[in-house]
Each structure stands twice: as structure tokens, then as C-alpha cells.
Design a protein around this motif. Structure first.
Motif, PDB file in Angstrom:
ATOM      1  N   PRO A  26       0.840  -1.197   0.000  1.00 56.57           N
ATOM      2  CA  PRO A  26       0.000   0.000   0.000  1.00 56.57           C
ATOM      3  C   PRO A  26       0.876   1.248   0.000  1.00 56.57           C
ATOM      4  CG  PRO A  26       0.038  -1.019   2.172  1.00 56.57           C
ATOM      5  CD  PRO A  26       0.779  -1.936   1.237  1.00 56.57           C
ATOM      6  N   ALA A  27       0.304   2.318  -0.534  1.00 52.07           N
ATOM      7  CA  ALA A  27       1.032   3.579  -0.537  1.00 52.07           C
ATOM      8  C   ALA A  27       1.214   4.064   0.893  1.00 52.07           C
ATOM      9  CB  ALA A  27       0.259   4.621  -1.340  1.00 52.07           C
ATOM     10  N   CYS A  62      -3.183   7.277  -1.789  1.00 50.96           N
ATOM     11  CA  CYS A  62      -2.620   7.024  -3.120  1.00 50.96           C
ATOM     12  C   CYS A  62      -2.677   8.275  -4.003  1.00 50.96           C
ATOM     13  CB  CYS A  62      -3.359   5.882  -3.809  1.00 50.96           C
ATOM     14  SG  CYS A  62      -3.147   4.290  -2.984  1.00 50.96           S
ATOM     15  N   HIS A  63      -3.866   8.871  -4.144  1.00 56.26           N
ATOM     16  CA  HIS A  63      -4.051   9.984  -5.076  1.00 56.26           C
ATOM     17  C   HIS A  63      -3.599  11.324  -4.519  1.00 56.26           C
ATOM     18  CE1 HIS A  63      -5.916   7.802  -8.344  1.00 56.26           C
ATOM     19  NE2 HIS A  63      -6.607   7.122  -7.447  1.00 56.26           N
ATOM     20  N   GLY A  64      -3.062  11.325  -3.317  1.00 53.26           N
ATOM     21  CA  GLY A  64      -2.471  12.527  -2.754  1.00 53.26           C
ATOM     22  C   GLY A  64      -3.468  13.474  -2.133  1.00 53.26           C
ATOM     23  N   ALA A  74       0.370   7.310  -7.594  1.00 60.74           N
ATOM     24  CA  ALA A  74      -0.929   7.340  -8.282  1.00 60.74           C
ATOM     25  C   ALA A  74      -1.118   8.700  -8.957  1.00 60.74           C
ATOM     26  CB  ALA A  74      -2.067   7.062  -7.304  1.00 60.74           C
ATOM     27  N   PRO A  75      -1.981   8.739  -9.965  1.00 60.52           N
ATOM     28  CA  PRO A  75      -2.168   9.984 -10.721  1.00 60.52           C
ATOM     29  C   PRO A  75      -3.015  11.009  -9.975  1.00 60.52           C
ATOM     30  CG  PRO A  75      -3.678   8.325 -11.531  1.00 60.52           C
ATOM     31  CD  PRO A  75      -2.780   7.641 -10.519  1.00 60.52           C
ATOM     32  N   PRO A  76      -2.914  12.264 -10.423  1.00 63.80           N
ATOM     33  CA  PRO A  76      -3.794  13.300  -9.886  1.00 63.80           C
ATOM     34  C   PRO A  76      -5.191  13.134 -10.477  1.00 63.80           C
ATOM     35  CG  PRO A  76      -2.463  14.208 -11.658  1.00 63.80           C
ATOM     36  CD  PRO A  76      -2.000  12.796 -11.441  1.00 63.80           C
ATOM     37  N   LEU A  77      -6.197  13.403  -9.662  1.00 59.91           N
ATOM     38  CA  LEU A  77      -7.568  13.409 -10.179  1.00 59.91           C
ATOM     39  C   LEU A  77      -7.956  14.803 -10.651  1.00 59.91           C
ATOM     40  CD1 LEU A  77      -9.201  11.069  -7.522  1.00 59.91           C
ATOM     41  CD2 LEU A  77      -8.332  10.490  -9.807  1.00 59.91           C
ATOM     42  N   VAL A  78      -7.188  15.788 -10.245  1.00 61.31           N
ATOM     43  CA  VAL A  78      -7.357  17.141 -10.765  1.00 61.31           C
ATOM     44  C   VAL A  78      -6.462  17.223 -11.997  1.00 61.31           C
ATOM     45  CG1 VAL A  78      -7.123  19.607 -10.293  1.00 61.31           C
ATOM     46  CG2 VAL A  78      -7.881  18.057  -8.483  1.00 61.31           C
ATOM     47  N   ALA A 102      -4.674  -0.263 -15.453  1.00 62.19           N
ATOM     48  CA  ALA A 102      -3.888   0.898 -15.880  1.00 62.19           C
ATOM     49  C   ALA A 102      -4.079   1.125 -17.378  1.00 62.19           C
ATOM     50  CB  ALA A 102      -2.415   0.674 -15.556  1.00 62.19           C
ATOM     51  N   HIS A 103      -4.382   2.375 -17.746  1.00 61.79           N
ATOM     52  CA  HIS A 103      -4.524   2.673 -19.169  1.00 61.79           C
ATOM     53  C   HIS A 103      -4.104   4.089 -19.547  1.00 61.79           C
ATOM     54  CE1 HIS A 103      -8.389   3.659 -17.291  1.00 61.79           C
ATOM     55  NE2 HIS A 103      -8.622   4.480 -18.285  1.00 61.79           N
ATOM     56  N   HIS A 104      -4.095   5.030 -18.623  1.00 64.68           N
ATOM     57  CA  HIS A 104      -3.655   6.392 -18.950  1.00 64.68           C
ATOM     58  C   HIS A 104      -2.289   6.715 -18.345  1.00 64.68           C
ATOM     59  CE1 HIS A 104      -7.247   7.813 -20.924  1.00 64.68           C
ATOM     60  NE2 HIS A 104      -8.004   7.508 -19.888  1.00 64.68           N
ATOM     61  N   TRP A 105      -1.944   6.061 -17.278  1.00 63.44           N
ATOM     62  CA  TRP A 105      -0.769   6.403 -16.487  1.00 63.44           C
ATOM     63  C   TRP A 105       0.098   5.167 -16.249  1.00 63.44           C
ATOM     64  CZ3 TRP A 105      -0.503  11.548 -15.243  1.00 63.44           C
ATOM     65  CH2 TRP A 105      -1.684  12.285 -15.270  1.00 63.44           C
ATOM     66  N   PRO A 106       1.380   5.358 -15.946  1.00 60.12           N
ATOM     67  CA  PRO A 106       2.276   4.220 -15.706  1.00 60.12           C
ATOM     68  C   PRO A 106       2.374   3.798 -14.227  1.00 60.12           C
ATOM     69  CG  PRO A 106       3.577   6.212 -15.829  1.00 60.12           C
ATOM     70  CD  PRO A 106       2.133   6.617 -16.086  1.00 60.12           C
ATOM     71  N   PHE A 107       1.291   3.938 -13.477  1.00 58.04           N
ATOM     72  CA  PHE A 107       1.330   3.631 -12.045  1.00 58.04           C
ATOM     73  C   PHE A 107       0.907   2.207 -11.718  1.00 58.04           C
ATOM     74  CE2 PHE A 107       0.669   8.256 -12.194  1.00 58.04           C
ATOM     75  CZ  PHE A 107       1.784   8.656 -11.493  1.00 58.04           C
ATOM     76  N   GLY A 108       0.450   1.475 -12.682  1.00 57.31           N
ATOM     77  CA  GLY A 108      -0.060   0.136 -12.424  1.00 57.31           C
ATOM     78  C   GLY A 108      -1.546   0.172 -12.166  1.00 57.31           C
ATOM     79  N   ASN A 109      -2.109  -0.987 -11.924  1.00 52.35           N
ATOM     80  CA  ASN A 109      -3.542  -1.117 -11.718  1.00 52.35           C
ATOM     81  C   ASN A 109      -3.962  -0.552 -10.366  1.00 52.35           C
ATOM     82  OD1 ASN A 109      -3.594  -2.480 -14.161  1.00 52.35           O
ATOM     83  ND2 ASN A 109      -3.505  -4.476 -13.197  1.00 52.35           N
ATOM     84  N   MET A 110      -5.178  -0.030 -10.324  1.00 52.96           N
ATOM     85  CA  MET A 110      -5.762   0.436  -9.068  1.00 52.96           C
ATOM     86  C   MET A 110      -6.634  -0.688  -8.523  1.00 52.96           C
ATOM     87  SD  MET A 110      -8.460   3.528  -8.469  1.00 52.96           S
ATOM     88  CE  MET A 110      -9.748   3.226  -7.253  1.00 52.96           C
ATOM     89  N   PRO A 111      -6.423  -1.097  -7.277  1.00 53.49           N
ATOM     90  CA  PRO A 111      -7.292  -2.132  -6.699  1.00 53.49           C
ATOM     91  C   PRO A 111      -8.638  -1.532  -6.304  1.00 53.49           C
ATOM     92  CG  PRO A 111      -5.744  -1.375  -5.057  1.00 53.49           C
ATOM     93  CD  PRO A 111      -5.376  -0.675  -6.344  1.00 53.49           C
TER      94      PRO A 111
END
Length: 138
Positions: A26-27, A62-64, A74-78, A102-111
Motif C-alpha cells: 500500500p502507498a 494514493c491519489h495525494g 498514483a495519478p492526480p484526479l485534478v 492501468a490505461h492512462h498512467w504508468p502507475f499500475g492497476n488500481m485495486p
């Protein structure tokens, strides 16, 4: 089975376990990566404040903080990718329930997000959309 085969099987098992362990950690909410975007925080309505609390409890690790993402986590949602015309509100509900490949970012899959309710997600979406609007994402 000879000794060499057993050593190869053991090495593959150890590497497999190590990879699984490494990629499923986990993050760390206190030691995560740097924010990926700067987020202006608007005045929030009472229901958006409820969403901010639900976001902090379920998403921020994860998303900060304030959906700014975290480098290496993890990517920003903003972000324009998550504008309503590309990722509608339903996408957030599906992501929380099922996770995301994962499809837009190189962070891996989100559980999937364990324990989050549909009402929590609705509040989170309201909060994230308020942040997006305040940062020019409509």
C-alpha cells in the motif's frame, strides 16, 4: 526431479513472491511521492466538505492530498484526463467498486477500494469535481 530443477523452481518462486510483495504494497500516506500538480482549493460547500473527509479517508493515501497525485504512487484526479466529458461520475463509482486496469498512467492497476460506500463515493465525486472546476477542468 534433479537438484538443478529444484533450484530453478525455488528461484522462480522466490522472485515471484518478491515481485508480488513489492508491487502490492500500500502507498505510504506520510512518505508518498511529491504532488504531481498544484491544486487551488476553492471554498467548499458543506456536502463538498463531507466529500473531502471521505476522500482523505479512502483516496488520499494514493491519489495525494487534494487529489494532486503522488509521484511514483498514483495519478492526480485534478487533471484534464478526469474531466467529466472523458471520465463521467460513474467511472469513479466503478473504479472504487472494481478497481481499474492501468490505461492512462504508468502507475499500475488500481485495486478496488475496500469498505467505501456508494454514498462515500458520491461525496468524493462531488469534492473532486469542485476541485476540478476551481482548477479550470470542466
Amino acid at each position: 526431479m534433479n537438484r538443478r530443477s529444484l533450484l530453478i523452481i525455488a528461484a522462480v518462486a522466490i522472485l515471484g513472491f518478491g515481485g508480488y510483495y513489492y508491487f502490492n504494497q500500500p502507498a505510504d500516506p506520510d512518505g508518498g511521492g511529491a504532488p504531481l500538480v498544484n491544486v487551488s482549493i476553492p471554498s467548499l460547500t458543506q456536502s463538498q466538505q463531507v466529500g473531502a473527509v471521505a476522500y482523505a479517508e479512502n483516496c488520499a493515501a494514493c491519489h495525494g492530498i487534494n487529489a494532486a497525485g503522488q509521484e511514483g504512487v498514483a495519478p492526480p484526479l485534478v487533471h484534464k484526463i478526469y474531466e467529466p466529458s472523458h471520465h463521467g461520475d460513474r467511472a469513479f463509482f466503478m473504479a472504487a467498486l472494481n478497481g481499474v486496469r492501468a490505461h492512462h498512467w504508468p502507475f499500475g492497476n488500481m485495486p478496488p477500494v475496500e469498505g467505501v460506500t456508494q454514498q462515500d463515493v458520491a461525496s468524493i465525486v462531488e469534492y473532486v469535481r469542485a476541485l476540478q472546476r476551481a482548477n479550470g477542468i470542466n
